[in-house]
Design a protein around this motif. Structure first.
Motif, PDB file in Angstrom:
ATOM      1  N   GLY A  15       0.930  -1.354  -0.147  1.00  0.00           N
ATOM      2  CA  GLY A  15       0.101   0.054  -0.100  1.00  0.00           C
ATOM      3  C   GLY A  15       1.060   1.167   0.016  1.00  0.00           C
ATOM      4  N   GLN A  16       1.890   1.335   0.890  1.00  0.00           N
ATOM      5  CA  GLN A  16       2.611   2.404   0.961  1.00  0.00           C
ATOM      6  C   GLN A  16       3.513   2.594  -0.493  1.00  0.00           C
ATOM      7  OE1 GLN A  16       1.524   4.049   3.625  1.00  0.00           O
ATOM      8  NE2 GLN A  16       3.240   4.709   3.887  1.00  0.00           N
ATOM      9  N   PHE A  17       4.017   1.479  -1.172  1.00  0.00           N
ATOM     10  CA  PHE A  17       4.524   1.540  -2.441  1.00  0.00           C
ATOM     11  C   PHE A  17       3.625   2.091  -3.351  1.00  0.00           C
ATOM     12  CE2 PHE A  17       5.356  -0.195  -6.727  1.00  0.00           C
ATOM     13  CZ  PHE A  17       6.636   0.254  -6.811  1.00  0.00           C
ATOM     14  N   MET A  18       2.313   1.766  -3.414  1.00  0.00           N
ATOM     15  CA  MET A  18       1.419   2.284  -4.314  1.00  0.00           C
ATOM     16  C   MET A  18       1.251   3.719  -4.176  1.00  0.00           C
ATOM     17  SD  MET A  18      -1.378  -0.459  -5.040  1.00  0.00           S
ATOM     18  CE  MET A  18      -1.215  -2.008  -6.096  1.00  0.00           C
ATOM     19  N   PHE A  19       1.251   4.336  -2.835  1.00  0.00           N
ATOM     20  CA  PHE A  19       1.003   5.731  -2.720  1.00  0.00           C
ATOM     21  C   PHE A  19       2.358   6.461  -3.336  1.00  0.00           C
ATOM     22  CE2 PHE A  19      -2.661   4.678   0.079  1.00  0.00           C
ATOM     23  CZ  PHE A  19      -3.444   5.830  -0.295  1.00  0.00           C
ATOM     24  N   PHE A  20       3.313   5.915  -2.988  1.00  0.00           N
ATOM     25  CA  PHE A  20       4.787   6.510  -3.496  1.00  0.00           C
ATOM     26  C   PHE A  20       4.317   6.671  -4.933  1.00  0.00           C
ATOM     27  CE2 PHE A  20       8.480   5.725  -5.772  1.00  0.00           C
ATOM     28  CZ  PHE A  20       9.229   6.987  -5.468  1.00  0.00           C
ATOM     29  N   MET A  21       3.986   5.535  -5.691  1.00  0.00           N
ATOM     30  CA  MET A  21       3.917   5.378  -7.341  1.00  0.00           C
ATOM     31  C   MET A  21       3.177   6.496  -7.639  1.00  0.00           C
ATOM     32  SD  MET A  21       6.206   3.510  -8.476  1.00  0.00           S
ATOM     33  CE  MET A  21       5.456   3.603 -10.125  1.00  0.00           C
ATOM     34  N   ARG A  22       1.978   6.895  -7.006  1.00  0.00           N
ATOM     35  CA  ARG A  22       1.003   7.703  -7.309  1.00  0.00           C
ATOM     36  C   ARG A  22       1.611   9.269  -7.642  1.00  0.00           C
ATOM     37  NH1 ARG A  22      -3.499   9.671  -3.401  1.00  0.00           N
ATOM     38  NH2 ARG A  22      -2.351  10.424  -1.846  1.00  0.00           N
ATOM     39  N   PHE A  23       2.395   9.583  -6.398  1.00  0.00           N
ATOM     40  CA  PHE A  23       3.171  10.819  -6.540  1.00  0.00           C
ATOM     41  C   PHE A  23       4.323  10.859  -7.673  1.00  0.00           C
ATOM     42  CE2 PHE A  23       1.536  10.976  -2.283  1.00  0.00           C
ATOM     43  CZ  PHE A  23       0.702  12.014  -2.204  1.00  0.00           C
ATOM     44  N   PHE A  24       4.959   9.692  -7.813  1.00  0.00           N
ATOM     45  CA  PHE A  24       5.847   9.484  -8.726  1.00  0.00           C
ATOM     46  C   PHE A  24       5.298   9.539 -10.045  1.00  0.00           C
ATOM     47  CE2 PHE A  24       8.884   6.874 -11.335  1.00  0.00           C
ATOM     48  CZ  PHE A  24       9.987   7.632 -11.196  1.00  0.00           C
ATOM     49  N   VAL A  25       4.285   8.958 -10.526  1.00  0.00           N
ATOM     50  CA  VAL A  25       3.578   9.095 -11.727  1.00  0.00           C
ATOM     51  C   VAL A  25       3.169  10.692 -12.121  1.00  0.00           C
ATOM     52  CG1 VAL A  25       1.436   8.514 -13.214  1.00  0.00           C
ATOM     53  CG2 VAL A  25       2.819   6.816 -12.153  1.00  0.00           C
ATOM     54  N   GLN A  26       2.817  11.245 -10.929  1.00  0.00           N
ATOM     55  CA  GLN A  26       2.330  12.551 -11.185  1.00  0.00           C
ATOM     56  C   GLN A  26       3.595  13.496 -11.291  1.00  0.00           C
ATOM     57  OE1 GLN A  26       2.394  15.764  -9.237  1.00  0.00           O
ATOM     58  NE2 GLN A  26       1.111  16.685 -10.776  1.00  0.00           N
ATOM     59  N   TYR A  29       4.600  13.425 -14.975  1.00  0.00           N
ATOM     60  CA  TYR A  29       3.703  14.036 -15.844  1.00  0.00           C
ATOM     61  C   TYR A  29       3.939  15.408 -15.838  1.00  0.00           C
ATOM     62  CZ  TYR A  29       0.622  10.274 -17.882  1.00  0.00           C
ATOM     63  OH  TYR A  29       0.238   9.233 -18.470  1.00  0.00           O
ATOM     64  N   ALA A  30       3.931  15.998 -14.647  1.00  0.00           N
ATOM     65  CA  ALA A  30       4.176  17.428 -14.493  1.00  0.00           C
ATOM     66  C   ALA A  30       5.614  17.856 -15.195  1.00  0.00           C
ATOM     67  CB  ALA A  30       4.284  17.615 -13.057  1.00  0.00           C
ATOM     68  N   GLU A  31       6.630  17.063 -15.105  1.00  0.00           N
ATOM     69  CA  GLU A  31       8.080  17.263 -15.683  1.00  0.00           C
ATOM     70  C   GLU A  31       7.643  17.293 -17.090  1.00  0.00           C
ATOM     71  OE1 GLU A  31      10.649  18.570 -14.366  1.00  0.00           O
ATOM     72  OE2 GLU A  31       9.855  18.718 -12.440  1.00  0.00           O
ATOM     73  N   LYS A  32       7.210  16.393 -17.612  1.00  0.00           N
ATOM     74  CA  LYS A  32       6.976  16.183 -19.118  1.00  0.00           C
ATOM     75  C   LYS A  32       5.962  17.472 -19.907  1.00  0.00           C
ATOM     76  CE  LYS A  32       5.261  12.983 -22.848  1.00  0.00           C
ATOM     77  NZ  LYS A  32       4.554  11.635 -23.048  1.00  0.00           N
ATOM     78  N   TYR A  33       4.978  17.609 -18.854  1.00  0.00           N
ATOM     79  CA  TYR A  33       4.033  18.667 -19.645  1.00  0.00           C
ATOM     80  C   TYR A  33       4.193  20.057 -18.981  1.00  0.00           C
ATOM     81  CZ  TYR A  33       1.692  14.749 -21.672  1.00  0.00           C
ATOM     82  OH  TYR A  33       1.490  13.590 -22.292  1.00  0.00           O
ATOM     83  N   ARG A  34       5.209  20.210 -18.250  1.00  0.00           N
ATOM     84  CA  ARG A  34       5.638  21.446 -17.502  1.00  0.00           C
ATOM     85  C   ARG A  34       4.483  22.277 -16.857  1.00  0.00           C
ATOM     86  NH1 ARG A  34      10.621  20.861 -16.543  1.00  0.00           N
ATOM     87  NH2 ARG A  34      11.889  20.686 -17.960  1.00  0.00           N
ATOM     88  N   ALA A  41      -3.584   7.048 -14.167  1.00  0.00           N
ATOM     89  CA  ALA A  41      -2.829   6.131 -13.030  1.00  0.00           C
ATOM     90  C   ALA A  41      -2.441   6.543 -11.740  1.00  0.00           C
ATOM     91  CB  ALA A  41      -1.532   6.028 -13.740  1.00  0.00           C
ATOM     92  N   PHE A  42      -2.882   7.796 -11.498  1.00  0.00           N
ATOM     93  CA  PHE A  42      -2.591   8.479 -10.102  1.00  0.00           C
ATOM     94  C   PHE A  42      -3.964   7.855  -9.323  1.00  0.00           C
ATOM     95  CE2 PHE A  42      -4.057  11.501  -6.916  1.00  0.00           C
ATOM     96  CZ  PHE A  42      -2.654  11.823  -6.226  1.00  0.00           C
ATOM     97  N   TRP A  43      -4.919   7.975  -9.862  1.00  0.00           N
ATOM     98  CA  TRP A  43      -6.224   7.465  -9.333  1.00  0.00           C
ATOM     99  C   TRP A  43      -6.054   5.924  -9.072  1.00  0.00           C
ATOM    100  CZ3 TRP A  43      -7.970  11.382  -6.743  1.00  0.00           C
ATOM    101  CH2 TRP A  43      -7.901  12.585  -7.297  1.00  0.00           C
TER     102      TRP A  43
END
Length: 95
Positions: A15-26, A29-34, A41-43
């Motif tokens: 569960g903790q890993f999945m919560f980390f992954m949602r922030f990592f994926v976000q 995306y933020a870096e890619k699209y600025r 995937a976040f949800w």
């Protein structure tokens, strides 16, 4: 350490890993699209992490954690519902 304690730890850390992954994926995306973007995937990671942590909290009999994760799960499911409804609406508009 007993087998059941190890299983509980695996559920909790998953569960903790999945919560980390949602922030990592976000973040990716933020870096890619600025700009700040919440990808679908976040949800899904939120829901998966919440489910694992809710299971962990139930096994630990932690009412505070149970209430917190239950509430979050409802919000994540609702956001996924809106996303899928919007996609469905766009499909019908293009027909």
């Amino acid at each position: 350490m007993s087998k059941s304690e190890i299983i509980m730890l695996v559920i909790g850390f998953t569960g903790q890993f999945m919560f980390f992954m949602r922030f990592f994926v976000q973040w990716l995306y933020a870096e890619k699209y600025r700009k700040s973007i919440i990808p679908v995937a976040f949800w899904y990671f939120s829901l998966g992490g919440s489910f694992c942590l809710l299971t962990y909290a139930i096994l630990r009999k932690d009412i505070v954690f149970i209430v917190g994760q239950s509430t979050g799960s409802i919000i994540y499911l609702r956001n996924l519902y809106f996303i899928h409804k919007e996609r469905e609406r766009k499909l019908y508009e293009n027909d």
